[in-house]
Each structure stands twice: as C-alpha cells, then as structure tokens.
Design an enzyme around this catalytic site. Sequence first.
Site, short mmCIF file in Angstrom:
data_model
loop_
_atom_site.label_atom_id
_atom_site.label_comp_id
_atom_site.label_asym_id
_atom_site.label_seq_id
_atom_site.Cartn_x
_atom_site.Cartn_y
_atom_site.Cartn_z
CG LEU A 180 -2.20 0.88 1.06
CD1 LEU A 180 -3.12 0.37 -0.03
CD2 LEU A 180 -2.96 0.96 2.39
N GLY A 181 1.74 1.32 -1.02
CA GLY A 181 2.55 2.54 -1.22
C GLY A 181 1.75 3.50 -2.08
NE ARG A 182 5.64 7.06 -4.70
CZ ARG A 182 6.86 7.11 -4.15
NH1 ARG A 182 7.16 8.05 -3.30
NH2 ARG A 182 7.78 6.25 -4.50
NE ARG A 206 8.46 -2.59 3.12
CZ ARG A 206 9.27 -1.80 2.44
NH1 ARG A 206 10.54 -2.03 2.45
NH2 ARG A 206 8.82 -0.77 1.74
CB ILE A 258 0.30 -3.17 -12.37
CG1 ILE A 258 -0.28 -2.93 -10.98
CG2 ILE A 258 -0.84 -3.38 -13.35
CD1 ILE A 258 0.62 -2.40 -9.96
NE ARG A 291 10.39 -3.76 -11.80
CZ ARG A 291 9.86 -2.60 -12.19
NH1 ARG A 291 8.61 -2.56 -12.63
NH2 ARG A 291 10.57 -1.48 -12.16
CD GLU A 302 8.58 -7.38 -17.85
OE1 GLU A 302 9.15 -6.33 -18.16
OE2 GLU A 302 7.66 -7.43 -17.02
CG HIS A 353 6.82 -3.62 -17.83
ND1 HIS A 353 7.80 -4.25 -17.10
CD2 HIS A 353 6.47 -2.52 -17.10
CE1 HIS A 353 8.05 -3.55 -16.00
NE2 HIS A 353 7.25 -2.49 -15.98
N GLY A 361 2.66 -0.03 -18.15
CA GLY A 361 1.96 0.70 -17.08
C GLY A 361 2.21 2.20 -17.06
O1 LIG Z 1 7.84 -0.55 -14.29
C1 LIG Z 1 7.93 0.63 -14.38
C2 LIG Z 1 8.62 1.45 -13.44
O2 LIG Z 1 9.24 0.92 -12.51
O3 LIG Z 1 8.58 2.68 -13.61
#
Ligand SMILES: O=CC(=O)O
Length: 303
Positions: A142-144, A165, A220, A222, A251, A269, A271
């Site tokens: 639950l980061g940004r 964490r 979304i 890694r 990847e 990839h 995003g």
């Molecule tokens: O995967 C994309 C990023 O880390 O910006």
Amino acid sequence: MAVLMTSPMHSYIEEELDKRFNLFKLWHFPSFAAFAQAHGASVRAVVGSIKVGVDAATIDSLPNLEIVSTYSVGYDHIDLRKCRERGIPVTNTPNVLTDDVADLAIALALSLFCTISHSPRRNPAPHLTPKLSGKSVGIIGLGRIGMAIAKRAEAFGCPISYHSRSVKAESGYRYYSNVLDLAADSEVLVVACTLTEETRHIVNRGVMDALGPKGILINIARGPHVDEPELVSALTEGRLGGAGLDVFEKEPEVREELLRLENVVLTPHVGTDTVETCMAMGDLVIANLEAHFLGKPLVSPII
Ligand SMILES: O=CC(=O)O
C-alpha cells in the site's frame, strides 16, 4: 558532460537529454565492452531503464560515474549495493506515473471481469460474466501506487484490504499481516509492491489456491513477484479464476501458455506508457541530473 542511456526510451527524453548533454546511446554500439573501451572514462551519468538496468559490471567500467538516474519508479534493476559502495547517488521517477499504473490495474480487472478484450472470439453464445463493482480487493503493497489503486477500486464500491510491511492505519483499510489470509479474503488480488528478495514469489501456489477458482490476480508491479509456472498450472487447472498481467518473470519473454489461456489478459509492461507520463518522467530524470551537476539537492533520490 557525457551521459549514457542504456536503452531506447520515449523520444522526448532522448531529445531533451541530447540538448543538454553529450549523449551516448548504448544501443548504437556493438556491445557494452566496445562502448566502455571507447568512452567509458568520460561518462559521468547513466540513465537506466527497466529494459536495461545498471549492474555492478557496468558501474565498474565507468570510473568517473557520478550519478545513476533511472527512468522508472522501480529500481530492482540497479545495483544499489555497488552504487552505495562507490558513493554514487541513484534517483528514480516516483509520483508522476502513479495514476497511469493504477489506471492500468483497474483496466486489467475490468477487462477480465467484463471479458472486454476477447469476448467476440470467445463467446459466440450469450455469456454472463461476474461484475467488478463490489468485489473485495486485496492489495499487496500500500505505497503510492497501491493507494491509488485502492482509491479507484473504492469508487467501484469494492471493500479494500491490504498487506504491507507496516500497518497504514490512516488508510482506514483492513490490514493483513500475511498474504495468504489476504488472498483467502479477496476476490481480486493486486500486486503493487516493490520487488525485493522478500517479495520475490510473494504470490506462490498457496496464495493462488487461497485466492481460488473465482479469484482474479492482477500484477502491475514486477513479474518475479509471481511464481509463473505455478500461475500457469493454477489457471490451466481452474484453481485460479484469471490473471491480468502487465509484467512477466523473464521480460521481454512471455510464456507461451499464458498467450494461449483464455482467462488471462496481458499487456507488455506498459503501465507508464502514456505521452504525458513519459514526458513527466523524462523531466524528472533531467531535473535530477541538472540538480546533481549544479550541486543542488536531488529531486527524487533513492540513495
Ligand atoms: O515498471 C515501471 C517502473 O518501474 O517505472
């Protein structure tokens, strides 16, 4: 001032770097060794990317390297230990890409639930799909970005839980100290945490089984967060309902089985790949490099 870019990025950042620095594009050289031999000693900054990171060997070959700036928020592809050892600061591109990644997480979930992306080929006969609105959403990290996904899912009336964490009491969401319990209580499980040794394969067979045959996994973050062979088995055997994946374990390769499965939606990839965000990421990379060379505080330092 010589700056090395490790891989092609958006044309905007390439042009803007080119205006300000003596820019070397690694992909224009036959190999890194050939580049390093000819120009390694002149390089003072490296701009890395998720496609081509900055490992210890690269850092060792650049004796006058002063700063590494990655065109990404993630920095699992940068050897931070080596940078610390050499006293080289590292910067990334947080905040400016949060919305896009969160939007994609929701798009993948909607695509799976409403079978938007492949309904014509799949269902000649009328076919009912589950709805997304109101489904319980579990978020790992639950980061940004995790928080932005939570806000969007809330707008769909989805109850939100999370594992991270530390407890984020101010979020008001339900905290789970372990991922297995979070998965068991979620209908949609979203991976949005940083990749570290602790979070590698955080979504393992047990977690997939806990999410269950009606559960949807969205990744979304890694690829290595998810045990991919186990994911393929779970999807094939119907132990997991579906998966929406923007990232993959190796990847740019994507497992053949994933391409064939019908309960899967894949994006390569992408995003952060919107015009606005790529430009903002480029500006942030440049702002960090300029701050460094002017002796000012870095805008978004990792170390
Ligand atoms: O995967 C994309 C990023 O880390 O910006």
